[in-house]
Write an enzyme that holds these catalytic residues in place. Structure first.
Site, PDB file in Angstrom:
ATOM      1  N   HIS A  71       0.810  -1.217   0.000  1.00 25.98           N
ATOM      2  CA  HIS A  71       0.000   0.000   0.000  1.00 25.98           C
ATOM      3  C   HIS A  71       0.843   1.265   0.000  1.00 25.98           C
ATOM      4  O   HIS A  71       0.360   2.340  -0.341  1.00 25.98           O
ATOM      5  CB  HIS A  71      -0.983  -0.001   1.172  1.00 25.98           C
ATOM      6  CG  HIS A  71      -0.375   0.317   2.508  1.00 25.98           C
ATOM      7  ND1 HIS A  71       0.014  -0.662   3.395  1.00 25.98           N
ATOM      8  CD2 HIS A  71      -0.110   1.499   3.111  1.00 25.98           C
ATOM      9  CE1 HIS A  71       0.500  -0.087   4.491  1.00 25.98           C
ATOM     10  NE2 HIS A  71       0.428   1.230   4.344  1.00 25.98           N
ATOM     11  N   ASP A 115       0.097  -7.808   1.817  1.00 19.47           N
ATOM     12  CA  ASP A 115       0.498  -6.408   1.718  1.00 19.47           C
ATOM     13  C   ASP A 115       2.017  -6.288   1.720  1.00 19.47           C
ATOM     14  O   ASP A 115       2.632  -5.939   2.733  1.00 19.47           O
ATOM     15  CB  ASP A 115      -0.121  -5.628   2.883  1.00 19.47           C
ATOM     16  CG  ASP A 115       0.130  -4.125   2.805  1.00 19.47           C
ATOM     17  OD1 ASP A 115       0.508  -3.646   1.720  1.00 19.47           O
ATOM     18  OD2 ASP A 115      -0.066  -3.440   3.834  1.00 19.47           O
ATOM     19  N   SER A 206       4.379   2.423   8.074  1.00 23.22           N
ATOM     20  CA  SER A 206       4.072   1.351   7.128  1.00 23.22           C
ATOM     21  C   SER A 206       5.305   0.905   6.349  1.00 23.22           C
ATOM     22  O   SER A 206       6.152   1.719   5.968  1.00 23.22           O
ATOM     23  CB  SER A 206       3.020   1.820   6.126  1.00 23.22           C
ATOM     24  OG  SER A 206       1.728   1.697   6.635  1.00 23.22           O
TER      25      SER A 206
END
Length: 338
Positions: A71, A115, A206
């Site tokens: 992402h 992810d 992230s």
């Protein structure tokens, strides 16, 4: 917590789910409950070209290969670079350009599964991390797992540090995580839930590493807020994808994957945007003789890749890719306004 992509957010009933890397255009993107630390040689911070601050983290797992969260890179608008082993953003770290990006083919941006992505760097970049041997959390529930990042340090606002932060969390059994309901229903064996009373990863972290004894155990993915031990962070389990990561070789990618990897951000022409990621490329026997409307040239690992934008009718276009000594084409009939 409301933010745009990058600890990932979507809206679900009664819950705001935030992927741990939300972009902050006015500040650099800490770990909740963390403290300043020296960067290990394999930690990297992702930033767009000429940007003042990072938006995600990553881990160098080979001399020119970084693993991060999908992402973080699925919506890039321009060239990507990484800072190598950054300790202090006031002291500009060494930066290396990203030549190509490969997103895991099973990445699910709605259920936040698979992810992860790999970044191919422009040059060899030094020491890399090794993968941690996976273990069952029920037998080692107290094992400390280290998180690193430049993400948000506030539970209620936005405070972004200039120095790299670290903290420790502990893994929860998968069934405990799924029992929380909501988006946690979709947590798979290939993911890790982890929390601590006072520590958590947060927006801007992230893609960064979750470490076990200094080895890569997980990749920061998403959470339903920051710093609440009843709402654990979710991490991609690195060991589940070790074979796939180590198999990545641009020379063996199918042309549709290669085109998307090398031309990983939108192409612009005449106030329109095109992408090389349509996945309907076909082999062309002969090069078109007409003059291209626009040409883009990029290199990866010493090889040159050329992409032409060709007109095939009123407001209709196609892309031609020159790769591996051949020419491939794909329709580009759906430009979008900038």
């Amino acid at each position: 917590m409301v933010c745009l992509l990058r600890r990932l957010i979507v809206f679900v009933p009664l819950t705001i789910l935030c992927l741990k890397g939300c972009r902050q255009d006015t500040s650099t993107l800490d770990v909740i409950g963390g403290e300043s630390t020296r960067s290990p040689p394999f930690f990297v911070a992702l930033h767009e070209q000429k940007a003042k601050g990072p938006f995600c983290g990553g881990t160098l797992i080979d001399k020119d290969l970084v693993v991060t969260a999908a992402h973080c890179v699925s919506g890039l608008k321009g060239p990507l670079e990484v800072w190598l082993a950054p300790d202090d953003l006031e002291k500009r770290p060494a930066s290396v350009s990203v030549e190509a990006i490969r997103v895991h083919p099973q990445y699910q941006n709605r259920r936040f599964q698979h992810d992860l992505a790999v970044l191919f760097l422009e040059e060899n970049s030094g020491s890399n991390a090794s993968f941690a041997t996976d273990f069952h959390p029920a037998s080692r529930a107290k094992e400390p797992l280290q998180i690193l990042g430049f993400g948000n340090t506030s539970r209620t606002g936005y405070i972004y540090p200039k120095t790299l932060q670290t903290a420790f969390v502990q893994e929860l059994p998968g069934y405990e995580c799924q029992a929380l309901g909501g988006p946690y229903n979709f947590v798979m064996d290939q993911q890790i839930c982890a929390s601590a009373p006072t520590s958590d990863s947060c927006d801007g972290d992230s893609g960064g590493p979750l470490l076990l004894d200094g080895k890569l155990y997980g990749i920061v993915s998403w959470g339903t807020g920051c710093g609440d031990p009843s709402q654990p962070g979710v991490y991609t389990r690195a060991a589940s994808y070790e074979d796939w990561i180590k198999e990545q070789d641009p020379d063996t990618l199918p042309v549709e994957e290669l085109a998307y990897a090398v031309f990983y951000f939108p192409l612009q022409y005449d106030n329109k945007q095109f992408t090389a990621g349509y996945h309907v490329w076909r082999d062309e026997l002969h090069a078109a003789e007409q003059k291209p409307l626009q040409t883009w040239i990029r290199s990866m690992r010493g090889k040159i890749y050329t992409l032409h934008l060709m007109a095939v009718g009123p407001q209709r276009y196609k892309l031609e890719l020159q790769a591996h000594g051949r020419i491939y084409s794909a329709p580009a009939n759906f430009p979008t306004g900038l």
